[in-house]
Design an enzyme around this catalytic site. Structure first.
Site, PDB file in Angstrom:
ATOM      1  N   SER A  23       0.649  -1.303   0.081  1.00 33.99           N
ATOM      2  CA  SER A  23       0.245  -0.287   0.042  1.00 33.99           C
ATOM      3  C   SER A  23       0.855   1.713  -0.201  1.00 33.99           C
ATOM      4  O   SER A  23       0.177   2.344   0.274  1.00 33.99           O
ATOM      5  CB  SER A  23      -1.075   0.225   1.198  1.00 33.99           C
ATOM      6  OG  SER A  23      -0.117   0.248   2.258  1.00 33.99           O
ATOM      7  N   ASN A 110      -2.429  -2.674  12.479  1.00 31.70           N
ATOM      8  CA  ASN A 110      -3.719  -2.581  12.851  1.00 31.70           C
ATOM      9  C   ASN A 110      -3.782  -1.276  13.583  1.00 31.70           C
ATOM     10  O   ASN A 110      -4.647  -0.850  13.061  1.00 31.70           O
ATOM     11  CB  ASN A 110      -4.346  -3.854  13.146  1.00 31.70           C
ATOM     12  CG  ASN A 110      -4.390  -4.892  12.526  1.00 31.70           C
ATOM     13  OD1 ASN A 110      -4.406  -5.009  11.416  1.00 31.70           O
ATOM     14  ND2 ASN A 110      -4.903  -5.646  13.027  1.00 31.70           N
ATOM     15  N   HIS A 156     -39.446  24.893 -11.256  1.00 33.98           N
ATOM     16  CA  HIS A 156     -39.301  23.918 -12.496  1.00 33.98           C
ATOM     17  C   HIS A 156     -38.010  24.774 -13.512  1.00 33.98           C
ATOM     18  O   HIS A 156     -39.269  24.583 -15.363  1.00 33.98           O
ATOM     19  CB  HIS A 156     -40.492  23.947 -13.211  1.00 33.98           C
ATOM     20  CG  HIS A 156     -41.550  23.396 -12.091  1.00 33.98           C
ATOM     21  ND1 HIS A 156     -41.659  21.961 -11.318  1.00 33.98           N
ATOM     22  CD2 HIS A 156     -42.288  24.234 -10.891  1.00 33.98           C
ATOM     23  CE1 HIS A 156     -43.046  22.112 -10.203  1.00 33.98           C
ATOM     24  NE2 HIS A 156     -43.329  23.583 -10.039  1.00 33.98           N
ATOM     25  N   SER A 277     -12.367  26.195 -28.070  1.00 38.35           N
ATOM     26  CA  SER A 277     -12.647  25.259 -28.987  1.00 38.35           C
ATOM     27  C   SER A 277     -11.531  25.036 -29.902  1.00 38.35           C
ATOM     28  O   SER A 277     -11.280  25.909 -30.838  1.00 38.35           O
ATOM     29  CB  SER A 277     -14.268  25.412 -29.782  1.00 38.35           C
ATOM     30  OG  SER A 277     -13.762  24.423 -30.795  1.00 38.35           O
ATOM     31  N   LYS A 283     -16.121  30.142 -29.435  1.00 31.49           N
ATOM     32  CA  LYS A 283     -16.515  29.547 -28.011  1.00 31.49           C
ATOM     33  C   LYS A 283     -15.847  30.278 -27.280  1.00 31.49           C
ATOM     34  O   LYS A 283     -14.523  29.988 -26.796  1.00 31.49           O
ATOM     35  CB  LYS A 283     -16.350  27.851 -28.218  1.00 31.49           C
ATOM     36  CG  LYS A 283     -17.413  27.118 -29.544  1.00 31.49           C
ATOM     37  CD  LYS A 283     -18.754  27.183 -28.693  1.00 31.49           C
ATOM     38  CE  LYS A 283     -19.218  26.404 -28.217  1.00 31.49           C
ATOM     39  NZ  LYS A 283     -18.911  25.037 -27.727  1.00 31.49           N
ATOM     40  N   ASN A 285     -16.196  28.493 -23.720  1.00 32.46           N
ATOM     41  CA  ASN A 285     -16.456  26.961 -22.244  1.00 32.46           C
ATOM     42  C   ASN A 285     -16.683  27.022 -20.759  1.00 32.46           C
ATOM     43  O   ASN A 285     -15.290  27.671 -21.268  1.00 32.46           O
ATOM     44  CB  ASN A 285     -16.258  25.705 -23.277  1.00 32.46           C
ATOM     45  CG  ASN A 285     -16.407  25.680 -24.464  1.00 32.46           C
ATOM     46  OD1 ASN A 285     -17.589  26.537 -25.076  1.00 32.46           O
ATOM     47  ND2 ASN A 285     -15.295  24.895 -25.738  1.00 32.46           N
ATOM     48  N   GLU A 290     -17.904  22.472 -15.822  1.00 35.01           N
ATOM     49  CA  GLU A 290     -18.467  21.101 -15.890  1.00 35.01           C
ATOM     50  C   GLU A 290     -17.495  20.132 -15.424  1.00 35.01           C
ATOM     51  O   GLU A 290     -17.905  19.035 -14.877  1.00 35.01           O
ATOM     52  CB  GLU A 290     -18.161  21.090 -17.966  1.00 35.01           C
ATOM     53  CG  GLU A 290     -19.093  21.547 -18.261  1.00 35.01           C
ATOM     54  CD  GLU A 290     -18.613  22.265 -19.565  1.00 35.01           C
ATOM     55  OE1 GLU A 290     -18.415  21.747 -20.387  1.00 35.01           O
ATOM     56  OE2 GLU A 290     -18.872  23.653 -20.207  1.00 35.01           O
ATOM     57  N   GLN A 322      -7.680  -1.701   3.864  1.00 36.41           N
ATOM     58  CA  GLN A 322      -6.883  -1.357   3.038  1.00 36.41           C
ATOM     59  C   GLN A 322      -6.728  -0.231   2.228  1.00 36.41           C
ATOM     60  O   GLN A 322      -6.645   0.480   1.766  1.00 36.41           O
ATOM     61  CB  GLN A 322      -5.711  -1.917   2.883  1.00 36.41           C
ATOM     62  CG  GLN A 322      -4.377  -1.369   2.316  1.00 36.41           C
ATOM     63  CD  GLN A 322      -3.097  -2.386   1.835  1.00 36.41           C
ATOM     64  OE1 GLN A 322      -2.870  -2.598   3.188  1.00 36.41           O
ATOM     65  NE2 GLN A 322      -3.125  -3.337   0.706  1.00 36.41           N
ATOM     66  N   LYS A 325      -8.065   4.017   1.654  1.00 35.51           N
ATOM     67  CA  LYS A 325      -7.248   4.918   1.863  1.00 35.51           C
ATOM     68  C   LYS A 325      -7.101   5.779   0.731  1.00 35.51           C
ATOM     69  O   LYS A 325      -7.596   6.782   0.097  1.00 35.51           O
ATOM     70  CB  LYS A 325      -5.424   4.538   2.706  1.00 35.51           C
ATOM     71  CG  LYS A 325      -5.163   4.588   3.658  1.00 35.51           C
ATOM     72  CD  LYS A 325      -3.869   4.542   4.010  1.00 35.51           C
ATOM     73  CE  LYS A 325      -4.162   2.837   3.917  1.00 35.51           C
ATOM     74  NZ  LYS A 325      -5.042   2.119   5.092  1.00 35.51           N
TER      75      LYS A 325
HETATM   76  N1  ARG Z   1      -1.428  -1.742   5.515  1.00 38.53           N
HETATM   77  C1  ARG Z   1      -2.319  -1.667   6.050  1.00 38.53           C
HETATM   78  C2  ARG Z   1      -3.127  -0.624   5.855  1.00 38.53           C
HETATM   79  O1  ARG Z   1      -3.237  -0.131   5.326  1.00 38.53           O
HETATM   80  C3  ARG Z   1      -1.472  -1.517   7.608  1.00 38.53           C
HETATM   81  C4  ARG Z   1      -1.951  -2.412   8.012  1.00 38.53           C
HETATM   82  C5  ARG Z   1      -1.364  -4.097   8.121  1.00 38.53           C
HETATM   83  N2  ARG Z   1      -1.773  -4.903   8.877  1.00 38.53           N
HETATM   84  C6  ARG Z   1      -1.902  -6.160   8.636  1.00 38.53           C
HETATM   85  N3  ARG Z   1      -2.808  -6.955   9.346  1.00 38.53           N
HETATM   86  N4  ARG Z   1      -1.675  -6.883   7.608  1.00 38.53           N
HETATM   87  O2  ARG Z   1      -4.448  -1.736   6.093  1.00 38.53           O
END
Ligand code: ARG
Length: 457
Positions: A23, A110, A156, A277, A283, A285, A290, A322, A325
């Site tokens: 990650s 964790n 409306h 454009s 144009k 825009n 948008e 994970q 994020k």
């Molecule tokens: N990269 C993990 C996450 O974003 C971190 C936690 C990892 N924990 C584990 N037990 N593998 O969730």
């Protein structure tokens, strides 16, 4: 880079598995928060006598160094690492040996990651709040300049009743003020420290969880360790508040897009906030508006991602989480980008007051006021409504407006009409007389601006 969990395994992780599992490409942005969390954890371990005070101090000092080296670019984050937590701890251990290895005592990734996201999003919320406030402030300034700018109000998308441009855009200020409230509210529940939850079941070490929470500026600590590591409500709440911000920006964008069409021509965007454009030389825009409207889809998608990721996970931590994020960071980044482009676009647009006034003159938007005039002369509203409807039909037949219809014709439909009807249906007067709280009168707009500005403090 080596994993933290080597002991049990006889084989190296397959390259494909490593890439899939990692990650770091999206959690490296939490390096500041990860290090600050670790410094607080180390300080607490030292203070509680769980590790030596001198070692705790060494760890904190080295983490500080690592932080400034990453900030300055002297230390590159290794994109081969499993995640930011692994990288920082690995770097610390490479520098301090045995001492570095003591940092992770009484902690799991964790609860560490749960902490890092809270710290990161807490800062992001403050940045977004600032940007929302800037937009509210720009809207208030524009409203201040347009308290007398008559325009048609719509239902409306049909011309309905006279309002002012100030009144119209202050509706967006009201929405954004609620957005501020929602962000603050999300921050409150987010600002609770999960560290000490361990992997899921807490720990046997005599932690001082309150100390860590205090050091990191939290308002309290989580009270159930399983919930502490597996709660991502705060991501979902934030994504939901951000989605509503995007609903508001998207509706505002839609109106900007309509207003700068030839059909409306109520505003003109500054050249710096419009595009041309490649083929049509004439144009101009409203691409920014948008794009903001389009990007609302991303943020709603992020919210859906988070809800779906979380809905079926057995307690406590699972790797599914994970996925939180990328979704929440995308929502945060998108909203920040949209606000950054949107606010100066509103600030620099010109309001084409005459065109608004001309549009207001057509469409019989003073018909309600004409009926109210008759009510003032003693007629029940339903009868007044009917008589005015007949007048409008007559005007359409004769290609006239209520302002240009001769008094004779008025009198033919209802004997209660007199010369003063023309004053009663004057658009400026119709607006000025709507003194009710929330209405378009200048006094009411002053109140609305004052209320919005109070939120900016
Ligand atoms: N990269 C993990 C996450 O974003 C971190 C936690 C990892 N924990 C584990 N037990 N593998 O969730």
């Amino acid at each position: 880079m080596a994993q933290l969990w080597k002991g049990r395994f006889k084989k190296e992780l397959a390259k494909e598995t490593n890439d899939f599992n990692s990650s770091i490409s999206f959690d490296s942005r939490m390096f500041e928060e990860d290090i600050k969390g670790s410094i607080a954890h180390a300080a607490m371990l030292g203070a509680a006598g769980i590790i030596d005070k001198s070692e705790s101090e060494k760890i904190a000092a080295e983490l500080d160094k690592i932080l400034s080296e990453i900030r300055s670019g002297a230390l590159q984050i290794d994109m081969e690492a499993e995640d930011i937590h692994t990288f920082i701890e690995g770097e610390l251990t490479a520098r301090l040996g045995q001492t570095g290895k003591r940092l992770h005592t009484a902690r799991s990734r964790n609860d560490q990651v749960a902490l890092d996201i809270r710290l990161t999003l807490r800062n992001e919320i403050s940045e977004i709040e600032e940007k929302v406030k800037q937009l509210i402030s720009v809207i208030c300034d524009k409203a201040e300049e347009n308290k007398k700018t008559i325009m048609p109000g719509y239902t409306h998308l049909q011309r309905a009743q006279p309002i002012t441009f100030a009144h119209h855009i202050m509706a967006y200020a009201a929405m954004l003020c609620r957005d501020l409230g929602r962000l603050e509210d999300a921050k409150k529940r987010m600002n609770i420290c999960p560290l000490g939850s361990g992997a899921l079941a807490g720990t046997t070490y005599p932690l001082n969880r309150e100390m860590v929470a205090d050091l990191l500026g939290f308002d309290g600590i989580t009270l159930n360790s399983l919930d502490g590591v597996s709660d991502r409500d705060f991501c979902i709440e934030l994504a939901s508040a951000l989605s509503l911000i995007m609903v508001h920006l998207s509706r505002f964008s839609e109106e900007i897009i309509m207003w700068c069409s030839w059909e409306f021509k109520f505003i003109e965007l500054d050249d710096a906030f419009s595009t041309g454009s490649s083929i049509m030389p004439q144009k101009k825009n409203p691409d920014i508006a948008e794009l903001v409207r389009g990007k609302s889809g991303r943020v709603f998608g992020d919210l859906t991602t988070l809800l779906t990721v979380m809905k079926g996970i057995a307690l406590a931590y699972n790797k599914d989480m994970q996925e939180d994020k990328e979704a929440i960071f995308d929502a945060v980044d998108t909203v920040k980008m949209c606000l950054t482009a949107f606010t100066p676009m509103i600030e620099t647009m010109s309001v084409l007051k005459e065109n608004m006034r001309n549009a207001a003159a057509k469409g019989f938007i003073n018909a309600t006021d004409c009926a109210d005039y008759l009510v003032g002369k003693g007629l029940p509203f339903r009868d007044a409504y009917k008589a005015t409807g007949e007048l409008v039909a007559l005007c359409i037949d004769k290609n006239l407006t209520l302002e240009t219809l001769p008094l004779e014709e008025y009198k033919n439909i209802c004997g209660l009409f007199d010369e003063d009807v023309y004053t009663a249906i004057n658009l400026e007067k119709c607006v000025a007389d709507r003194l009710v709280i929330g209405g378009p009168s200048e006094q009411s707009i002053d109140n609305q601006i004052a209320a919005a500005k109070k939120q900016l403090m």
